[in-house]
Write an enzyme that holds these catalytic residues in place. Sequence first.
Site, PDB file in Angstrom:
ATOM      1  N   SER A 124       0.387  34.359  24.680  1.00 27.26           N
ATOM      2  CA  SER A 124       1.343  33.375  24.175  1.00 27.26           C
ATOM      3  C   SER A 124       0.617  32.292  23.385  1.00 27.26           C
ATOM      4  O   SER A 124      -0.551  31.982  23.666  1.00 27.26           O
ATOM      5  CB  SER A 124       2.038  32.741  25.385  1.00 27.26           C
ATOM      6  OG  SER A 124       2.670  31.549  25.003  1.00 27.26           O
ATOM      7  N   TYR A 151       1.706  28.503  34.223  1.00 20.27           N
ATOM      8  CA  TYR A 151       2.083  29.732  33.501  1.00 20.27           C
ATOM      9  C   TYR A 151       1.103  29.971  32.347  1.00 20.27           C
ATOM     10  O   TYR A 151       0.541  31.057  32.195  1.00 20.27           O
ATOM     11  CB  TYR A 151       3.520  29.617  32.960  1.00 20.27           C
ATOM     12  CG  TYR A 151       3.803  30.602  31.853  1.00 20.27           C
ATOM     13  CD1 TYR A 151       3.961  31.964  32.133  1.00 20.27           C
ATOM     14  CD2 TYR A 151       3.878  30.201  30.507  1.00 20.27           C
ATOM     15  CE1 TYR A 151       4.189  32.882  31.116  1.00 20.27           C
ATOM     16  CE2 TYR A 151       4.107  31.112  29.491  1.00 20.27           C
ATOM     17  CZ  TYR A 151       4.261  32.453  29.798  1.00 20.27           C
ATOM     18  OH  TYR A 151       4.476  33.370  28.782  1.00 20.27           O
ATOM     19  N   LYS A 155      -1.960  33.035  31.424  1.00 21.67           N
ATOM     20  CA  LYS A 155      -2.187  33.787  30.178  1.00 21.67           C
ATOM     21  C   LYS A 155      -3.634  33.643  29.732  1.00 21.67           C
ATOM     22  O   LYS A 155      -4.288  34.611  29.346  1.00 21.67           O
ATOM     23  CB  LYS A 155      -1.250  33.282  29.065  1.00 21.67           C
ATOM     24  CG  LYS A 155       0.217  33.574  29.297  1.00 21.67           C
ATOM     25  CD  LYS A 155       0.502  35.055  29.277  1.00 21.67           C
ATOM     26  CE  LYS A 155       1.935  35.410  29.589  1.00 21.67           C
ATOM     27  NZ  LYS A 155       2.138  36.802  29.935  1.00 21.67           N
TER      28      LYS A 155
HETATM   29  P1  NAD Z   1      11.250  39.129  30.935  1.00 22.04           P
HETATM   30  O1  NAD Z   1      11.280  38.337  32.184  1.00 22.04           O
HETATM   31  O2  NAD Z   1      12.531  39.483  30.285  1.00 22.04           O
HETATM   32  O3  NAD Z   1      10.407  40.472  31.170  1.00 22.04           O
HETATM   33  C1  NAD Z   1       9.363  40.563  32.110  1.00 22.04           C
HETATM   34  C2  NAD Z   1       9.635  41.762  32.990  1.00 22.04           C
HETATM   35  O4  NAD Z   1       8.594  41.893  33.942  1.00 22.04           O
HETATM   36  C3  NAD Z   1      10.944  41.653  33.777  1.00 22.04           C
HETATM   37  O5  NAD Z   1      11.716  42.819  33.559  1.00 22.04           O
HETATM   38  C4  NAD Z   1      10.499  41.538  35.228  1.00 22.04           C
HETATM   39  O6  NAD Z   1      11.423  42.130  36.115  1.00 22.04           O
HETATM   40  C5  NAD Z   1       9.159  42.240  35.191  1.00 22.04           C
HETATM   41  N1  NAD Z   1       8.217  41.816  36.241  1.00 22.04           N
HETATM   42  C6  NAD Z   1       7.832  40.554  36.557  1.00 22.04           C
HETATM   43  N2  NAD Z   1       6.938  40.577  37.557  1.00 22.04           N
HETATM   44  C7  NAD Z   1       6.737  41.889  37.883  1.00 22.04           C
HETATM   45  C8  NAD Z   1       5.942  42.558  38.847  1.00 22.04           C
HETATM   46  N3  NAD Z   1       5.178  41.895  39.714  1.00 22.04           N
HETATM   47  N4  NAD Z   1       5.982  43.902  38.887  1.00 22.04           N
HETATM   48  C9  NAD Z   1       6.766  44.601  38.043  1.00 22.04           C
HETATM   49  N5  NAD Z   1       7.547  44.023  37.112  1.00 22.04           N
HETATM   50  C10 NAD Z   1       7.538  42.677  37.037  1.00 22.04           C
HETATM   51  O7  NAD Z   1      10.304  38.342  29.913  1.00 22.04           O
HETATM   52  P2  NAD Z   1      10.039  38.570  28.354  1.00 22.04           P
HETATM   53  O8  NAD Z   1      10.604  37.391  27.633  1.00 22.04           O
HETATM   54  O9  NAD Z   1      10.428  39.923  27.947  1.00 22.04           O
HETATM   55  O10 NAD Z   1       8.464  38.409  28.322  1.00 22.04           O
HETATM   56  C11 NAD Z   1       7.597  39.520  28.416  1.00 22.04           C
HETATM   57  C12 NAD Z   1       6.162  39.036  28.431  1.00 22.04           C
HETATM   58  O11 NAD Z   1       5.905  38.273  27.248  1.00 22.04           O
HETATM   59  C13 NAD Z   1       5.835  38.106  29.616  1.00 22.04           C
HETATM   60  O12 NAD Z   1       4.532  38.418  30.064  1.00 22.04           O
HETATM   61  C14 NAD Z   1       5.873  36.727  29.000  1.00 22.04           C
HETATM   62  O13 NAD Z   1       5.042  35.829  29.682  1.00 22.04           O
HETATM   63  C15 NAD Z   1       5.355  37.012  27.591  1.00 22.04           C
HETATM   64  N6  NAD Z   1       5.807  36.006  26.605  1.00 22.04           N
HETATM   65  C16 NAD Z   1       7.138  35.754  26.469  1.00 22.04           C
HETATM   66  C17 NAD Z   1       7.572  34.800  25.559  1.00 22.04           C
HETATM   67  C18 NAD Z   1       9.034  34.483  25.416  1.00 22.04           C
HETATM   68  O14 NAD Z   1       9.368  33.442  24.846  1.00 22.04           O
HETATM   69  N7  NAD Z   1       9.954  35.318  25.849  1.00 22.04           N
HETATM   70  C19 NAD Z   1       6.626  34.089  24.789  1.00 22.04           C
HETATM   71  C20 NAD Z   1       5.267  34.385  24.958  1.00 22.04           C
HETATM   72  C21 NAD Z   1       4.860  35.361  25.870  1.00 22.04           C
END
Ligand code: NAD
Length: 340
Positions: A124, A151, A155
């Site tokens: 991120s 958080y 990362k």
């Molecule tokens: P999201 O919460 O929709 O997806 C994450 C998924 O991981 C979920 O389906 C959740 O059920 C699963 N999960 C969490 N912990 C778990 C575990 N211990 N075992 C198995 N599954 C698990 O989030 P997203 O927005 O799709 O983000 C995906 C990734 O991208 C994350 O790592 C997030 O930190 C990163 N990210 C997101 C953003 C954003 O703005 N959405 C920005 C930068 C980075």
Amino acid sequence: MKILVTGGAGYIGSHTCLELLNAGYEVVVLDNLYNSCEESLKRVEKLTGKKISFYEVDLLDVAGMEKLFEAEKPEAVIHFAGLKAVGESCKVPLKYFTNNLSGTINLLNVMEKYNVKKLVFSSSATVYGVQESPAYTEEMKTSSTAVSSPYGRTKLMIEDMLKDICAADPSWNVALLRYFNPIGAHESGEIGEDPQGIPNNLVPYVAKVAIGELDHINVFGDDYETPDGTCIRDYLHVVDLAIGHEKAIVKLNEEPGLVIYNLGTGKGYSVLDVIKSFEDACGKELPKVMAPRRAGDLPEYFSVPAKAEKELGWKAERGIKEMCEDTWRWQSKNPKGYRK
Ligand code: NAD
Ligand code: UDP
């Protein structure tokens, strides 16, 4: 090529599964459904006409992961699974360290055991923290003291861990993708972001105001040193972001070792710009209230995406208008998200 997508049922994961299937990859998903449901994957299968192998397994369940690796024999992993709420991570940091750090260490150990050494990691822009310029480049130094939340530190710690692993063992190939602000939904309106409870992020919040589920938008701070006084971010369409992951897999097949890319548009929009664009998309003015600044927000930052364009051949194609129109299509077709 068979790709394991951890967190594949989530927001960015489901869009990435769709792009991978359309590009001809086989897709296996591991997700504990903590923040998602299987319906997203069913819809991806319907949209693509292709199958996904789904495993409801937690990253903390090593035996469950080993079973998956034995049965499916993935050749590379895209690792989305993790907890992502900045505010919550300040209240329960240990939960974030356990899930995100221990979960990732487990995954890496299982990958090593089964000799799967290609990984794309969801990082991120938050790892940049405070910098002298708002135009973030991959060369900028990162440091955990500049990062504003537990958080964000998960990362950064995972990035550092992956750098050490690649330095020690050149047979690993890892892409750290630093996302800016992903918004939007697939143009079909069938898959999108489905936050549980009151959303923390701007666009899902605005979308809930637009369907009447929430009263008004709170604009967190209008006295920043920016042209309209509100914060500026680099919003990026989730479909462009998903395509970036497919390009990263192609790159890893060239065995580059550890590579880092910003995924953003390079353009900044203010909070008020985004609200205006959403009002155009939904065809109505939305109630908004100027509210105090939110702790930890930086006034302005955006990506310099030149490296991804040069080395991955990736460039964000979709603008703010499509981002808001596609979010609105998803939200209005699915007022309760994936729930019936
Ligand atoms: P999201 O919460 O929709 O997806 C994450 C998924 O991981 C979920 O389906 C959740 O059920 C699963 N999960 C969490 N912990 C778990 C575990 N211990 N075992 C198995 N599954 C698990 O989030 P997203 O927005 O799709 O983000 C995906 C990734 O991208 C994350 O790592 C997030 O930190 C990163 N990210 C997101 C953003 C954003 O703005 N959405 C920005 C930068 C980075
Ligand atoms: N924001 C806002 N009202 C909200 C949510 C967010 O004004 O209800 C602002 C927030 O202060 C920031 C921008 O919108 O300036 C983007 O916030 P978001 O949480 O979506 O992403 P972040 O940049 O914090 O990762």
